[in-house]
Design an enzyme around this catalytic site. Structure first.
Site, PDB file in Angstrom:
ATOM      1  N   HIS A 212       0.846  -1.212   0.000  1.00 18.96           N
ATOM      2  CA  HIS A 212       0.000   0.000   0.000  1.00 18.96           C
ATOM      3  C   HIS A 212       0.876   1.254   0.000  1.00 18.96           C
ATOM      4  O   HIS A 212       1.233   1.788   1.048  1.00 18.96           O
ATOM      5  CB  HIS A 212      -0.947   0.004   1.208  1.00 18.96           C
TER       6      HIS A 212
ATOM      7  N   LYS B 176      -8.337  -0.565  -7.499  1.00 20.89           N
ATOM      8  CA  LYS B 176      -8.506  -0.091  -6.116  1.00 20.89           C
ATOM      9  C   LYS B 176      -9.849   0.619  -6.027  1.00 20.89           C
ATOM     10  O   LYS B 176     -10.150   1.473  -6.869  1.00 20.89           O
ATOM     11  CB  LYS B 176      -7.365   0.872  -5.775  1.00 20.89           C
TER      12      LYS B 176
ATOM     13  N   ASP C 117       0.718   2.969   3.439  1.00 18.26           N
ATOM     14  CA  ASP C 117       0.130   4.245   3.013  1.00 18.26           C
ATOM     15  C   ASP C 117       1.212   5.324   2.908  1.00 18.26           C
ATOM     16  O   ASP C 117       0.917   6.515   3.069  1.00 18.26           O
ATOM     17  CB  ASP C 117      -0.984   4.705   3.972  1.00 18.26           C
TER      18      ASP C 117
END
Ligand SMILES: [Zn+2]
Length: 435
Positions: free
Chosen positions: A96, A217, A347
Site C-alpha cells: 500500500h 482499487k 500508506d
C-alpha cells in the site's frame, strides 16, 4: 523477380541473420555473467532458520542457486559481493503505497498539483522506497495514470525503483473518499475514478485496465484525508463491488478495497475483493467473513504514530484522524489474533517515503506479532497477495534476485530493517554495504 533470384536473396538474408547472431551470443554471455553474493547469514523468512556462510549465485537477474560458500568456487568473470558480516534476506514488499504523492495536507496544494509534478514525486519516492529495502510495491491510487508511466520507466531502466503493480485512479462513489470534494459545484471537479452504478463501475474497471492498471482499487467506505465523508459509512454497495470484482478477476486483476467501517469491510470481503486496506473499525462479523474468504487485511498503522508525533492536519481531516486512531489499533490487534491474513502496507505518502519498515515495528511491538510473522507480512504474504509468489517473497532459485542485507538478525530486533545496508533488485545493486 525470378524464383531463383528470390531463393538467392533468401539465402543471403539467412547469411546476414547468421552474422547478426554474434552480438546476440555476446548478449547471452553477458546475461550468463554471474554475481556471487557471499552472505554471512541467510534468513529463511518461511521458517526463521538462519544458515551461515551461504553464497547466492545470481545471473540474468534471477537467483540461480543458494549453496554453502565452500561449495561455490569463483569462476573467471564472476563478480563477487562480500556480505560476510551481514544477515541477508529477500527484498521487502509494501502493498500500500502512493509513490506519486507526498505528505502535504494543505487542501489548496492538493488542488494545484499536476500530473507532471506527481511524476517527479514518483521518481524521487520510487528511489527512496527501493533504497529502504522495498524491492516490490503495490501503488494503490494515483491521479491520471502517472503510476503506470512510473512503473514503465522503472521497468525500462530509466529510473531506479521497486517492481510495481499499479492501480491508476481509485474507483469511488460521487462525493466519497475517492472523489474530489474540496470545491463548490460550479467548479465541476470530479475525481478521475468516480463511477456510480453497475454499468459505470464496469466501464471504469475496463478503462483502468485499458490504460495500464495491474490491479483495481476501490473505496468501500469513507476515509480520513477527504472532505465531508465518514470513515465508518459504507460507500459502494455490495452489488457495485460484486460487479467490480467480477470484471477485474475475469480480466486477471486483483481488487484492493479501502475500508475503515465494519459494514464496508464485510461487503467488500463478501464481494470477493483480495484485500481490505486499513480496516480500522473491523468487527467479529467482518473478521469471520474475511477468514472464510481468505481476504487479506492490510493495516496501515505506523502512520498514526507518525501523525501524532510529526503530522498536523487541517480541521477538515483532524477529528477523523483522532477518531480512527482511537480504535484502529485495538480492532486490528483483535483481527490479527483471530487469524486474519495480514500483508504489510504503509500508506507511504501520508508520511515520508522510505520509512516503510517502521510498520514492522508496530506489528511486533504494538500488535503482538512475532518478528517472523511480521517479516512474513512483508515477504511471503505480500507476494501471495500480489500473485507474485513465483517471482519474489523468498530467496529461492528462479525468483528475482531481490536481496537485501542488514547488520543483525531482524528476528532479534525488527528495527534493524529501518537501516538496510544493501539492496539488490533483479541482480542490480542499488545500495552497497561498502562504507
Ligand atoms: Zn492509501
Amino acid at each position: 523477380m525470378k524464383p531463383r533470384m528470390i531463393h538467392a536473396l533468401v539465402l543471403l538474408a539467412f547469411a546476414y541473420v547468421a552474422t547478426m547472431a554474434f552480438p546476440a551470443q555476446s548478449q547471452e554471455a553477458q546475461a550468463a555473467k554471474r554475481t556471487l553474493v557471499r552472505a554471512g547469514h541467510v534468513l529463511d523468512v518461511q521458517t526463521g532458520k538462519v544458515s551461515d556462510g551461504q553464497t547466492i549465485v545470481v545471473a540474468s537477474g534471477t537467483i540461480q542457486v543458494i549453496s554453502p560458500t565452500s561449495a561455490v568456487s569463483t569462476q573467471p568473470g564472476d563478480e563477487v559481493i562480500d556480505l560476510g558480516g551481514m544477515t541477508v534476506l529477500p527484498g521487502l514488499i509494501d502493498v500500500h503505497t502512493h509513490l506519486t504523492m507526498n505528505p502535504d495536507f494543505d487542501p489548496y496544494r492538493e488542488l494545484i498539483s499536476t500530473d507532471a509534478k506527481e511524476a517527479i514525486n514518483g521518481v524521487v519516492n520510487a528511489k527512496a522506497t527501493l533504497l529502504a529495502g522495498f524491492t516490490s510495491v503495490r501503488n494503490v491510487g494515483a491521479n491520471g495514470f502517472v503510476d503506470v508511466d512510473l512503473r514503465d520507466a522503472i521497468n525500462a531502466g530509466q529510473v531506479p525503483g521497486p517492481h510495481m503493480q499499479v492501480s491508476g485512479p481509485l474507483l469511488g462513489i460521487t462525493g466519497g473518499h475517492c472523489d474530489e470534494n474540496l470545491l463548490p459545484i460550479h467548479y465541476h471537479l470530479v475525481g478521475d475514478g468516480v463511477a456510480d452504478g453497475i454499468a459505470a463501475v464496469q466501464h471504469k474497471v475496463r478503462e483502468n485496465i485499458k490504460y495500464g492498471a495491474d490491479l483495481i482499487k476501490i473505496c468501500a467506505t469513507g476515509g480520513v484525508l477527504s472532505k465531508g465523508d465518514d470513515p465508518q459509512a459504507s460507500q459502494y454497495t455490495l452489488e457495485e463491488m460484486q460487479a467490480v470484482v467480477a470484471d477485474a478477476h475475469r480480466l486477471g486483476r486483483k481488487v484492493a478495497a479501502h475500508a475503515h467501517g465494519a459494514q464496508g469491510i464485510l461487503w467488500a470481503s463478501k464481494a470477493g475483493v483480495d484485500s481490505i486496506e486499513h480496516g480500522s473499525y473491523i468487527n467479529d462479523e467482518a473478521i469471520g467473513e474475511m477468514k472464510k474468504n481468505g481476504t487479506y487485511l492490510v493495516p496501515t498503522l505506523y502512520l498514526e504514530d507518525w501523525m501524532i508525533e510529526k503530522g498536523s492536519l487541517p480541521p477538515i481531516y483532524h477529528q477523523k484522524m483522532v477518531d480512527v486512531s482511537a480504535v484502529a489499533k485495538s480492532n486490528i490487534k483483535h483481527a490479527i489474533q483471530a487469524g486474519v491474513k495480514i500483508a504489510l502496507g504503509t500508506d507511504a505518502a501520508v508520511y515520508p517515503h522510505g520509512l516503510n519498515a517502521h510498520e514492522l515495528d508496530v506489528y511486533v511491538n504494538q500488535m503482538g506479532m512475532t518478528p517472523l510473522a511480521a517479516l512474513q507480512t512483508a515477504t511471503v504474504n505480500a507476494a501471495d497477495l500480489m500473485g507474485w509468489s513465483k517471482k519474489t517473497g523468498t530467496l529461492e532459485p528462479g525468483k528475482w534476485a531481490d536481496i537485501i542485507a542488514v547488520e543483525r538478525n531482524p528476528l532479534e530486533d525488527v528495527r534493524v530493517l529501518q537501516d538496510v545496508k544493501f539492496v539488490m533488485k533483479s541482480g542490480v545493486v542499488y545500495k552497497s554495504a561498502a562504507k
